[in-house]
Design an enzyme around this catalytic site. Structure first.
Site, PDB file in Angstrom:
ATOM      1  N   HIS A 126       0.827  -1.172  -0.297  1.00 34.00           N
ATOM      2  CA  HIS A 126      -0.204  -0.251  -0.030  1.00 34.00           C
ATOM      3  C   HIS A 126       0.628   1.087   0.328  1.00 34.00           C
ATOM      4  O   HIS A 126       0.837   1.718  -0.968  1.00 34.00           O
ATOM      5  CB  HIS A 126      -0.650   0.143   0.906  1.00 34.00           C
ATOM      6  CG  HIS A 126      -1.540   1.192   1.467  1.00 34.00           C
ATOM      7  ND1 HIS A 126      -2.965   1.567   0.749  1.00 34.00           N
ATOM      8  CD2 HIS A 126      -1.970   2.626   1.809  1.00 34.00           C
ATOM      9  CE1 HIS A 126      -3.595   2.787   2.030  1.00 34.00           C
ATOM     10  NE2 HIS A 126      -2.349   2.926   1.532  1.00 34.00           N
ATOM     11  N   GLU A 127       2.043   1.390   0.977  1.00 31.57           N
ATOM     12  CA  GLU A 127       2.706   2.656   0.988  1.00 31.57           C
ATOM     13  C   GLU A 127       3.375   2.689  -0.537  1.00 31.57           C
ATOM     14  O   GLU A 127       3.958   3.388  -0.653  1.00 31.57           O
ATOM     15  CB  GLU A 127       3.494   2.326   2.156  1.00 31.57           C
ATOM     16  CG  GLU A 127       2.212   2.949   4.173  1.00 31.57           C
ATOM     17  CD  GLU A 127       1.468   3.270   3.665  1.00 31.57           C
ATOM     18  OE1 GLU A 127       2.096   4.661   2.697  1.00 31.57           O
ATOM     19  OE2 GLU A 127       0.881   3.426   4.431  1.00 31.57           O
ATOM     20  N   HIS A 177       1.632   4.725  -2.325  1.00 35.20           N
ATOM     21  CA  HIS A 177       1.190   5.562  -2.263  1.00 35.20           C
ATOM     22  C   HIS A 177       3.088   6.552  -2.852  1.00 35.20           C
ATOM     23  O   HIS A 177       2.881   7.995  -3.707  1.00 35.20           O
ATOM     24  CB  HIS A 177       1.639   6.646  -1.072  1.00 35.20           C
ATOM     25  CG  HIS A 177       0.521   5.992  -0.669  1.00 35.20           C
ATOM     26  ND1 HIS A 177      -1.238   6.954  -1.276  1.00 35.20           N
ATOM     27  CD2 HIS A 177       0.082   5.923   1.018  1.00 35.20           C
ATOM     28  CE1 HIS A 177      -1.825   6.551  -0.350  1.00 35.20           C
ATOM     29  NE2 HIS A 177      -1.333   5.784   1.218  1.00 35.20           N
TER      30      HIS A 177
HETATM   31 ZN   LIG Z   1      -2.505   5.162   2.499  1.00 37.77          ZN
END
Ligand SMILES: [Zn+2]
Ligand SMILES: *[C@@H]1O[C@H](CO)[C@@H](O)[C@H](O)[C@H]1NC(C)=O
Ligand SMILES: *[C@@H]1O[C@H](CO)[C@@H](O)[C@H](O)[C@H]1NC(C)=O
Ligand SMILES: *[C@@H]1O[C@H](CO)[C@@H](O)[C@H](O)[C@H]1NC(C)=O
Length: 289
Positions: free
Chosen positions: A203-204, A207
């Site tokens: 997830h990170e 980003h």
């Molecule tokens: Zn996030």
């Protein structure tokens, strides 16, 4: 190592069935609507398209390898104190590469550093100078390198977070703060129930490659700037299959890696997200994919 992964998979499935709606994934990589608008204005203006590379006779690759610098920051030398062993880092890399298999991005472990420093383990968070001090001392590699820091988030602005990341556009002004910080117990086999299959890093890293949350902006407006992730009123929790919180077409993208579901519930980046990652990486990280 492989057998550890299977044990862990079985354990995670059991966890996923035990729904608990009072706790959830928390990621601190949120932008205000104003900041997001400013970022997107810049992106629209400076976006490096594949055609631009071709016109200027530059090559682009269908696959790129991203070096990963893994920084283990711990309170003491025990696993409970954050000193995760090499096998868990290897398992984390395996999950990361599994999850990104359709994106053209592969991740290669370039180095592991280990630092015992309770002050950082406890107090590093998205705000404040502690994380900057940590990154100033530990960050390695250039604009295309993914630096991962594992910490404890036990005090200050990090309490309750599973992770946070800088966005590609932020590198130019703040190269030191670039990278991803995650809770150490989210790596495969870690102690963070429901979130210990390694998908916090997936997830990170999303980003880090330029993606927003699919619930960004709720049901209205441009949301996450990606067309094929249906709008969502609020973040997901657990694994609410079929949930549909917005009148616009499509059920909520609860299986998306950029939502907040349990690790075991996540299995997707959409073509639109992959395309956005590529253009963000071309534009802001000199990665020609
Ligand atoms: Zn996030
Ligand atoms: C859910 O998690 C919270 C916080 O960890 C805990 O206090 C609560 O007892 C849990 N509820 C259930 C039903 O497991
Ligand atoms: C190591 O650090 C953890 C987290 O702060 C703590 O719970 C544990 O008691 C410590 N262990 C030792 C042996 O100091
Ligand atoms: C790995 O990190 C250590 C500690 O910072 C450094 O001394 C070493 O040169 C690095 N190795 C590589 C291959 O980058």
């Amino acid at each position: 190592m492989l057998s550890s992964l299977f044990v862990l998979l079985a354990a995670s499935i059991t966890y996923a069935l035990a729904l608990n709606t009072t706790i959830g994934r928390h990621c601190a990589s949120h932008l205000t609507p104003e900041k997001l608008a400013a970022y997107e204005t810049h992106f629209a203006k400076h976006k490096v398209e594949k055609s631009v590379l071709l016109e200027s006779d530059q090559d682009f690759a269908l696959e790129v390898e991203i070096p990963v610098y893994f920084h283990v920051v711990s309170a003491n030398s025990t696993v409970e104190g954050g000193n995760i062993p090499d096998w868990q880092i290897a398992a984390q890399m395996a999950i990361l590469n599994l999850d990104y298999h359709a994106t053209g991005l592969t991740f290669k472990l370039a180095n592991i550093t280990r630092t015992v420093k309770a002050g950082w383990f406890n107090a590093v968070g998205p705000d404040g100078t502690t994380q900057t001090a940590m990154k100033k001392q530990l960050r390695q590699g250039g604009i295309d390198a993914l630096n991962v820091y594992t910490v404890g988030f036990t005090s200050g602005s990090g309490v309750g977070q599973l992770g946070f990341s800088a966005f590609p556009i932020e590198y130019a002004d703040d190269p030191i703060d670039d990278g991803v910080v995650i809770l150490f117990s989210t790596v495969p086999g870690g102690a963070k129930t429901n979130y210990n299959f390694g998908r916090t890093l997936t997830h990170e890293a999303g980003h880090w490659a330029g993606l927003y949350h699919p619930f960004q902006g709720g049901c209205d407006g441009v949301g996450d700037e990606v067309d094929d992730t249906p709008a969502e009123a609020v973040a997901s929790f657990g694994c609410p299959i079929g949930r549909d919180t917005c009148p616009s077409p499509g059920v909520d993208p609860i299986h998306n890696y950029m939502d907040y579901s349990y690790d075991i519930c996540m299995n997707q980046f959409t073509p639109g997200q992959i395309s956005r990652m590529h253009s963000q990486l071309r534009t802001y990280r000199n990665i020609t994919i």
